[in-house]
Scaffold this active site. Structure first.
Site, PDB file in Angstrom:
ATOM      1  N   PHE A 127      -5.476   0.619  -8.418  1.00  0.00           N
ATOM      2  CA  PHE A 127      -5.727   0.887  -7.001  1.00  0.00           C
ATOM      3  C   PHE A 127      -4.515   1.608  -6.421  1.00  0.00           C
ATOM      4  O   PHE A 127      -3.395   1.108  -6.492  1.00  0.00           O
ATOM      5  CB  PHE A 127      -6.003  -0.378  -6.194  1.00  0.00           C
ATOM      6  CG  PHE A 127      -6.345  -0.064  -4.762  1.00  0.00           C
ATOM      7  CD1 PHE A 127      -7.624   0.345  -4.406  1.00  0.00           C
ATOM      8  CD2 PHE A 127      -5.376  -0.125  -3.776  1.00  0.00           C
ATOM      9  CE1 PHE A 127      -7.934   0.678  -3.092  1.00  0.00           C
ATOM     10  CE2 PHE A 127      -5.677   0.201  -2.443  1.00  0.00           C
ATOM     11  CZ  PHE A 127      -6.963   0.606  -2.108  1.00  0.00           C
ATOM     12  N   ASP A 214       3.680   2.528  -9.052  1.00  0.00           N
ATOM     13  CA  ASP A 214       3.181   2.165  -7.731  1.00  0.00           C
ATOM     14  C   ASP A 214       3.527   0.689  -7.503  1.00  0.00           C
ATOM     15  O   ASP A 214       2.874  -0.205  -8.046  1.00  0.00           O
ATOM     16  CB  ASP A 214       1.661   2.397  -7.677  1.00  0.00           C
ATOM     17  CG  ASP A 214       1.041   1.969  -6.338  1.00  0.00           C
ATOM     18  OD1 ASP A 214       1.718   1.274  -5.561  1.00  0.00           O
ATOM     19  OD2 ASP A 214      -0.127   2.334  -6.101  1.00  0.00           O
ATOM     20  N   LYS A 243       3.649  -1.961   1.588  1.00  0.00           N
ATOM     21  CA  LYS A 243       3.272  -3.288   2.119  1.00  0.00           C
ATOM     22  C   LYS A 243       4.431  -4.171   2.616  1.00  0.00           C
ATOM     23  O   LYS A 243       4.582  -4.373   3.806  1.00  0.00           O
ATOM     24  CB  LYS A 243       2.426  -4.033   1.092  1.00  0.00           C
ATOM     25  CG  LYS A 243       1.048  -3.381   0.915  1.00  0.00           C
ATOM     26  CD  LYS A 243       0.110  -4.227   0.096  1.00  0.00           C
ATOM     27  CE  LYS A 243      -1.340  -3.751   0.219  1.00  0.00           C
ATOM     28  NZ  LYS A 243      -1.770  -2.820  -0.818  1.00  0.00           N
TER      29      LYS A 243
HETATM   30  C1  LIG Z   1      -2.439  -1.554  -0.820  1.00  0.00           C
HETATM   31  C2  LIG Z   1      -2.086  -0.642  -1.928  1.00  0.00           C
HETATM   32  C3  LIG Z   1      -2.046   0.751  -1.747  1.00  0.00           C
HETATM   33  C4  LIG Z   1      -2.494   1.412  -0.460  1.00  0.00           C
HETATM   34  O1  LIG Z   1      -1.669   1.083   0.596  1.00  0.00           O
HETATM   35  P1  LIG Z   1      -2.158   1.440   2.103  1.00  0.00           P
HETATM   36  O2  LIG Z   1      -0.940   1.090   2.940  1.00  0.00           O
HETATM   37  O3  LIG Z   1      -3.325   0.581   2.390  1.00  0.00           O
HETATM   38  O4  LIG Z   1      -2.474   2.884   2.131  1.00  0.00           O
HETATM   39  C5  LIG Z   1      -1.636   1.517  -2.816  1.00  0.00           C
HETATM   40  N1  LIG Z   1      -1.262   0.980  -3.977  1.00  0.00           N
HETATM   41  C6  LIG Z   1      -1.282  -0.354  -4.185  1.00  0.00           C
HETATM   42  C7  LIG Z   1      -0.839  -0.906  -5.507  1.00  0.00           C
HETATM   43  C8  LIG Z   1      -1.703  -1.216  -3.184  1.00  0.00           C
HETATM   44  O5  LIG Z   1      -1.754  -2.523  -3.402  1.00  0.00           O
END
Ligand SMILES: *Cc1c(COP(=O)(O)O)cnc(C)c1O
Length: 390
Positions: A127, A214, A243
């Protein structure tokens, strides 16, 4: 009925305030927050020193453009570089934006080498966000369906399969990067094995590819190290954060080092709000308080305790497939869809999440302590057992 666009399945509750790891709703009922706004509220709610720092900054300066020097942004880039081992930082406002910056860097890196159709390897079950490029990189058809045509340039391999990456690289000369989550969050709490990560790092070095991690969900101390890749002893070329970075104030970052450093020049990328004084004050204060309160060590210790206690409590429970994760990023896999648990937990004053249909996800604030662990196990264990007996 409101005029909100119908983009979320929402629980029927609204909160008025919070304190530490607890939230209070409009009826005065309190809840143990084990979701933290999906790994966002690093310091819990209404942390006094954090609130004071934000109020002070808000009273002085909220925003000035990136066409000027921003001292807090410079200080935050130093703080992140020092802890990550990377050398430069671009600031944005969210996780998908941080990943967009990383994807642009990887394409730019390819073009600089004369590759006019650069591609990157991404993982099944990944994701990376919901913008067009990041949903194309995401390995979940539900996120993509209806939004085709997808952005081209992504090649997918099974998570944890080094040989698959090697094969793709061998057959596609235009691959310039590999992007992965060190601990997959939305995908159901799956951690990459250290040997796999070291193998990917080595392959990227041999082939001159960028390794992009990521860490939007797993970074910022949550797994018991500042960054989850540090468990494997590797250094990526690009790391994305968001986050937990600002403890609730929107801020994202794309960090670069090694062969990914020094690529962008003025005009290649930008963001109006990215790294403004309020957002960067929030992130600087978050880092300062994580350190002064020993919260990375707490994530490790308290996370291990939760995992141990839940594993023991569920050892003889046949419907519980697995209790896993690292630090305060934990998953309990159930042998059937268990989304209904979220609403039932709410009834007994517990905020949890279910991801990937069958995995209960726990993402408590990094201040989670003994008393909260006790409250969590006392509420969650009977809830899950009763659910499985139906
Ligand atoms: C939540 C998340 C995103 C996206 O972040 P947003 O601030 O909602 O755009 C991308 N990568 C990972 C691993 C995430 O958990």
């Amino acid at each position: 009925m409101s005029h909100l666009m119908n983009t979320y399945g929402r629980q029927p509750v609204a909160f008025t305030h919070g304190k530490g790891c607890h939230l209070t709703d409009t009826e005065g009922k309190t809840y143990l927050d084990v979701l933290s706004g999906i790994a966002v509220n690093t310091l819990g709610h209404a942390h006094p020193a954090f609130v004071a720092a934000l109020a002070e900054q808000a009273g002085r300066l909220l925003h000035v453009s990136n066409v000027y020097r921003l001292p807090q942004q410079e200080a935050l880039s130093d703080a992140l570089a020092e802890r990550s081992g990377l050398s430069e930082v671009f600031f944005c406002n969210s996780g998908c934006e941080a990943n967009e910056a990383a994807i642009k860097l990887a394409r730019f890196y390819g073009h600089k080498q004369g590759i006019d159709n650069p591609a990157m390897i991404v993982m099944e079950n990944a994701f990376h966000g919901r913008t067009l490029a990041t949903l194309s990189a995401t390995g979940n058809r539900k996120v993509q369906a209806g939004f085709e045509p997808l952005v081209p340039g992504f090649l997918r391999t099974p998570y944890g399969d080094l040989e698959a990456i090697r094969q793709v690289v061998q057959h596609h000369a235009n691959v310039t990067a590999v992007m992965l989550e060190v601990l997959q969050g939305e995908g159901g709490i799956h951690m990459a094995a250290p040997e796999y990560l070291r193998g990917v790092r080595q392959l990227c070095d041999e082939r001159g590819l960028l390794l992009i991690c990521d860490e939007v969900q797993c970074g910022m101390g949550r797994t018991g190290k500042w960054f989850a890749y540090q468990h494997a002893g590797i250094l990526p070329d690009v790391v994305t954060l968001a986050k937990g970075l600002g403890s609730g104030v929107p801020v994202g970052a794309c960090l670069a080092g090694g062969r990914a450093a020094g690529l962008f020049c003025p005009g290649n990328h930008g963001s109006t709000f990215g790294g403004n004084p309020l957002a960067t004050t929030a992130a600087l204060k978050t880092i300062e308080l994580i350190e002064s309160e020993g919260l990375v060590a707490n994530a490790e210790r308290t996370g291990a305790q939760i995992r141990r206690e839940l594993a023991a409590a569920f050892a003889e429970v046949s419907g519980v497939v697995d209790v896993r994760g690292q630090g305060l990023m934990l998953g309990i896999e159930i042998d059937r869809p268990c989304g209904a648990l979220v609403g039932r937990a709410l009834e007994i004053g517990l905020l949890i999440n279910v991801t990937h249909d069958t995995v209960i996800r726990l993402l408590p604030a990094l201040i989670f302590g003994e008393a909260e662990v006790r409250e969590l196990t006392e509420k969650l264990v009977p809830l899950v057992k009763n659910f499985l007996q139906e």
